[in-house]
Structures are given as structure tokens and as C-alpha cells.
Write a protein that holds these residues in place. Structure first.
Motif, mmCIF file in Angstrom:
data_model
loop_
_atom_site.group_PDB
_atom_site.id
_atom_site.type_symbol
_atom_site.label_atom_id
_atom_site.label_comp_id
_atom_site.label_asym_id
_atom_site.label_seq_id
_atom_site.Cartn_x
_atom_site.Cartn_y
_atom_site.Cartn_z
ATOM 1 N N ASP A 122 0.826 -1.211 0.000
ATOM 2 C CA ASP A 122 0.000 0.000 0.000
ATOM 3 C C ASP A 122 0.861 1.263 0.000
ATOM 4 O O ASP A 122 0.538 2.250 -0.681
ATOM 5 C CB ASP A 122 -0.932 0.006 1.208
ATOM 6 C CG ASP A 122 -2.034 -1.033 1.116
ATOM 7 O OD1 ASP A 122 -2.285 -1.532 0.000
ATOM 8 O OD2 ASP A 122 -2.641 -1.359 2.163
ATOM 9 N N ALA A 123 1.956 1.241 0.760
ATOM 10 C CA ALA A 123 2.836 2.412 0.815
ATOM 11 C C ALA A 123 3.478 2.661 -0.546
ATOM 12 O O ALA A 123 3.554 3.810 -1.017
ATOM 13 C CB ALA A 123 3.905 2.219 1.884
ATOM 14 N N ARG A 124 3.956 1.601 -1.179
ATOM 15 C CA ARG A 124 4.523 1.760 -2.533
ATOM 16 C C ARG A 124 3.483 2.302 -3.499
ATOM 17 O O ARG A 124 3.750 3.203 -4.311
ATOM 18 C CB ARG A 124 5.040 0.422 -3.037
ATOM 19 C CG ARG A 124 5.605 0.477 -4.457
ATOM 20 C CD ARG A 124 5.591 -0.873 -5.119
ATOM 21 N NE ARG A 124 4.237 -1.394 -5.258
ATOM 22 C CZ ARG A 124 3.940 -2.674 -5.367
ATOM 23 N NH1 ARG A 124 4.904 -3.582 -5.345
ATOM 24 N NH2 ARG A 124 2.679 -3.063 -5.497
ATOM 25 N N ASN A 125 2.273 1.769 -3.429
ATOM 26 C CA ASN A 125 1.227 2.210 -4.344
ATOM 27 C C ASN A 125 0.871 3.676 -4.138
ATOM 28 O O ASN A 125 0.509 4.371 -5.095
ATOM 29 C CB ASN A 125 -0.015 1.337 -4.182
ATOM 30 C CG ASN A 125 0.197 -0.063 -4.729
ATOM 31 O OD1 ASN A 125 1.224 -0.357 -5.342
ATOM 32 N ND2 ASN A 125 -0.772 -0.946 -4.513
ATOM 33 N N ARG A 126 0.965 4.152 -2.904
ATOM 34 C CA ARG A 126 0.699 5.570 -2.658
ATOM 35 C C ARG A 126 1.742 6.448 -3.355
ATOM 36 O O ARG A 126 1.430 7.536 -3.857
ATOM 37 C CB ARG A 126 0.662 5.857 -1.157
ATOM 38 C CG ARG A 126 -0.595 5.348 -0.463
ATOM 39 C CD ARG A 126 -0.733 5.905 0.943
ATOM 40 N NE ARG A 126 0.262 5.380 1.861
ATOM 41 C CZ ARG A 126 0.093 4.280 2.598
ATOM 42 N NH1 ARG A 126 -1.029 3.569 2.496
ATOM 43 N NH2 ARG A 126 1.035 3.879 3.439
ATOM 44 N N VAL A 127 2.990 5.980 -3.387
ATOM 45 C CA VAL A 127 4.039 6.722 -4.107
ATOM 46 C C VAL A 127 3.728 6.740 -5.590
ATOM 47 O O VAL A 127 3.829 7.785 -6.257
ATOM 48 C CB VAL A 127 5.416 6.078 -3.853
ATOM 49 C CG1 VAL A 127 6.480 6.724 -4.739
ATOM 50 C CG2 VAL A 127 5.804 6.208 -2.389
ATOM 51 N N ILE A 128 3.341 5.597 -6.143
ATOM 52 C CA ILE A 128 3.024 5.518 -7.570
ATOM 53 C C ILE A 128 1.858 6.439 -7.914
ATOM 54 O O ILE A 128 1.879 7.135 -8.940
ATOM 55 C CB ILE A 128 2.714 4.062 -7.958
ATOM 56 C CG1 ILE A 128 3.966 3.192 -7.792
ATOM 57 C CG2 ILE A 128 2.194 3.972 -9.392
ATOM 58 C CD1 ILE A 128 3.727 1.709 -7.996
#
Length: 390
Positions: A244-250
């Protein structure tokens, strides 16, 4: 009727198989085996297609050649040539003074065969045992790293590699794990977009590594051999928290291209991964070290590859010899059944075999080279040079 009973005691598996209508006391009892001694040989007779080269020029977007000797590097390039791999991406560059020698070693010794991604230097001049001294915990780290990335691109870098160190190992000055979407990294993500280079990001590990290492964990034997790979308990985040954290960056950095390593670290749930690709048009994935997961779900995986073929890149991880490349080509190109995903006699990622997807040429071309040519600077020219020579 035969019965099979399996008992696991520590690292031991025992088998009993009495024959119908026969006194089990009169039969020879199989000896007790250790699990790592068990080497079942399938009786199944099916067609095999041992492919030693990709059907189309293939770009390997996930390799690690930095620590190879010259002889080992020569062997790697020989295997690439034999396998129809014109270009490999080294993910071993580091921003700063270490980048130039690694880049020059590969590109001068083997013209047109490599592109190089840079990595962030999180520690800098700090003491590796004292997080409070690390570069990542000093003021202005993001902007300084963004500028160092710009310099690496001037020297030839084609992308940025990000490892699972961010999220699972990297700590702040108080000893707390840094999260992947920590805002101190925003200048780096933004700069990559401005430079038009992709970020290849490994953010987590298999879901099984985040679950208890007990009799229900399908990767138990692997975690038994490598207990340091377990991220269950302590202060480690949940697997989904990292995703989820990575996806927020994307989502936040829409102008930046992301190539999510290892099928975005969710190859176990392709429906979920498909929802991410639908949601984030700047997100792509590569298959490195996840053929084992993909190949045991051939129907689901084939549908996924047909739908998202323009978002998937070829990768292997490590520096694969021909024996490890063959299962990749069989998986993508053939309908072969029940074959090993690794040349290791004791499979490293799960006690199962895999099945081929039999992908059409239009999809194979995208996965093998067209997606890499589109997303990674320098690849298209090098593939063109290969075609001209071959």
C-alpha cells in the motif's frame, strides 16, 4: 487401495504405504527420510520443449553482475548471446563515485550489451551500526540524492533501482523502520520523472515470508534453511502495508514510470495485481524470480499476461546460466506441463513444478523486448544494433 501418510518431525518426513490385502508386517518398511533427501521422480510422460534461446530478442531487466570476475562476466555474456538476449540491465550501480567504474566496466568491455541503473546511497559517510549518522537521516537527503541521480544519468544511468532495504531494514535516527512513502524521498521520485527514467522497485518479499513459520506455511522448508528471510513479528510491517505504501508513491507521482520487481511482490494474487495496473497507468511489472509462482497457476497467469502484456517485462534476477534460462522460455513460449522452474535439485521457492503459458507472438514480443525498449532509455538502440549484427 494405497494410503500415504506423511509425518513431519522437525525436518523429518516418514512414509508408510501398506498394500491392499497384504499384511503390512510382512512387507519391507521404507526408511524414514529427511525432507531435504526426498527427490520424487515423476512417472508422468508428457511432451518437453527444451528451449535454449528466446523466440525473439530478449531484454533481461533484472541482473546483478557487479561482483562477477572477468571470467564470470564473459560467461554471462556468452550465455546471453546463446539465449538471444542482446541486452541485460545491471541493477548494481550506485549514485556517487561508485557508479562510473561499474558503468565503464560493462559498457566498454561489452559495447551495446548492458544498460545500468543507479541505486540510492542511504548510508553515505555514516557508521553502518548507527542509523542516526546515515545520510538518509540527514537534512536535505532527498534533494541531494535527486541531484546525484541527475549526475548518474549524465554519466549513462538508464534508471533507478530501489531495494527492499526501504521498508524492511532502513531505520531513522530513533531506530524505527522507514516507510516506503516517507516524504523525504519525494524529490527523488519527482526527479526520476523529470529525467524520464524508470524506477525499478523491489518493496517486499513473498507473502509466506510475512506469515508464521509453522506447519501451515508452504515455504516452511525454505524459511527453515534461511530463517533470516522471515519478516513475521518483531517490528516488521505487514506485507500489505508495504504494498500500500509503494502504491501511494506511484499514485502521487503520476509522471514517473515505475517497474515493480517480482510481479510487484504480489504474484500470489493476480486479481489484486490486475486491479493495481488498472488503477495506476504508470505502473509496470517484471517477472524476475517469480516464475515459480506464476507457473503453478497457468490458467490465471495466461489470462493475466494476455490482458496486461504491454505492462510486463522479462527478468530473471541474479546472473542466470543457460540451465536457469530454459525454464523461463518454456514457461512463456510452450504448453509444457509439470516441469521444474529451477535447475536446483531441491527447488528453492516451493515444492512444486510449473506449467507453460503458450503465449502468442504478439505478447511475447512485448514481454521480451518492446516494453523494455519503450520504458528504459538506451535499450531500443542496443536491440537494434543486435538485430543488425545477427
Amino acid at each position: 487401495m494405497h494410503t500415504l501418510r506423511i509425518f513431519t518431525i522437525g525436518f523429518v518426513v516418514a512414509f508408510g504405504c501398506p498394500l491392499f490385502g497384504q499384511d503390512s508386517k510382512s512387507t519391507e518398511q521404507p526408511r524414514r527420510l529427511y525432507l531435504d533427501e526426498f527427490r520424487p521422480q515423476p512417472s508422468l510422460q508428457v511432451e518437453e520443449h527444451i528451449l535454449t534461446k528466446a523466440k525473439f530478442p530478449c531484454v533481461n531487466v533484472h541482473t546483478h553482475p557487479k561482483k562477477l570476475t572477468d571470467a564470470e562476466l564473459d560467461a554471462m555474456v556468452d550465455a546471453m548471446t546463446e539465449a538471444n538476449i542482446p541486452v541485460s540491465v545491471s541493477l548494481d550501480g550506485v549514485v556517487g563515485p561508485e557508479f562510473r567504474p561499474h558503468y565503464r566496466r560493462l559498457t566498454e568491455r561489452y559495447p551495446n550489451r548492458f544498460v545500468v541503473f543507479a541505486r540510492m546511497d542511504f548510508i553515505g559517510d555514516g557508521d553502518k551500526d548507527k542509523p542516526e549518522t546515515w545520510a538518509v537521516n540527514q537534512p536535505g537527503f532527498g534533494l541531494k540524492t535527486a541531484d546525484a541521480l541527475s549526475e548518474a544519468v549524465k554519466l549513462g544511468a538508464s534508471g533507478l533501482k530501489l531495494t527492499k532495504m526501504l521498508g524492511l531494514y532502513l531505520r531513522d535516527g530513533d531506530g524505527k523502520l522507514l516507510v516506503p512513502d516517507d516524504p523525504r524521498f519525494d524529490p527523488v521520485w519527482q526527479r526520476a520523472g523529470e529525467l524520464n527514467i524508470p524506477i525499478l522497485w523491489h518493496v517486499a518479499d513473498p507473502i509466506a515470508f510475512f506469515r508464521p513459520t509453522n506447519e501451515y506455511n508452504e515455504r516452511w522448508e525454505e524459511l527453515f534453511r534461511h530463517p533470516e528471510w522471515s519478516f513475521h513479528g518483531k517490528d516488521f510491517p505487514e506485507h500489505q502495508e508495504l504494498i500500500d505504501a509503494r502504491n501511494r508513491v506511484i499514485a502521487k507521482h503520476k509522471q514517473t514510470t515505475f517497474i515493480c520487481a517480482h510481479m510487484a511482490d504480489v504474484p500470489e494474487d493476480l486479481k489484486k495485481l490486475g486491479s493495481y495496473l488498472d488503477r495506476y497507468p504508470n505502473m509496470n511489472v517484471e517477472i524476475a524470480a517469480r516464475v515459480a509462482e506464476l507457473g503453478r497457476q497457468p490458467y490465471t497467469a495466461r489470462k493475466f499476461f494476455l490482458k496486461y502484456g504491454d505492462r510486463i517485462l522479462f527478468g530473471t534476477d541474479g546472473v542466470p546460466p543457460m540451465s536457469e534460462l530454459i525454464p523461463h522460455f518454456r514457461f512463456l513460449e510452450t504448453y509444457d506441463e509439470n516441469f521444474p522452474y529451477e535447475d536446483n535439485p531441491f527447488p528453492p521457492q516451493g515444492l512444486w513444478n510449473i506449467y507453460g503459458l503458450g503465449l502468442p507472438d504478439s505478447v511475447l514480443r512485448m514481454i521480451y523486448h518492446r516494453n523494455a525498449e519503450r520504458l528504459i532509455p538506451g535499450v531500443k538502440e542496443k536491440v537494434a544494433a543486435w538485430r543488425k549484427r545477427n
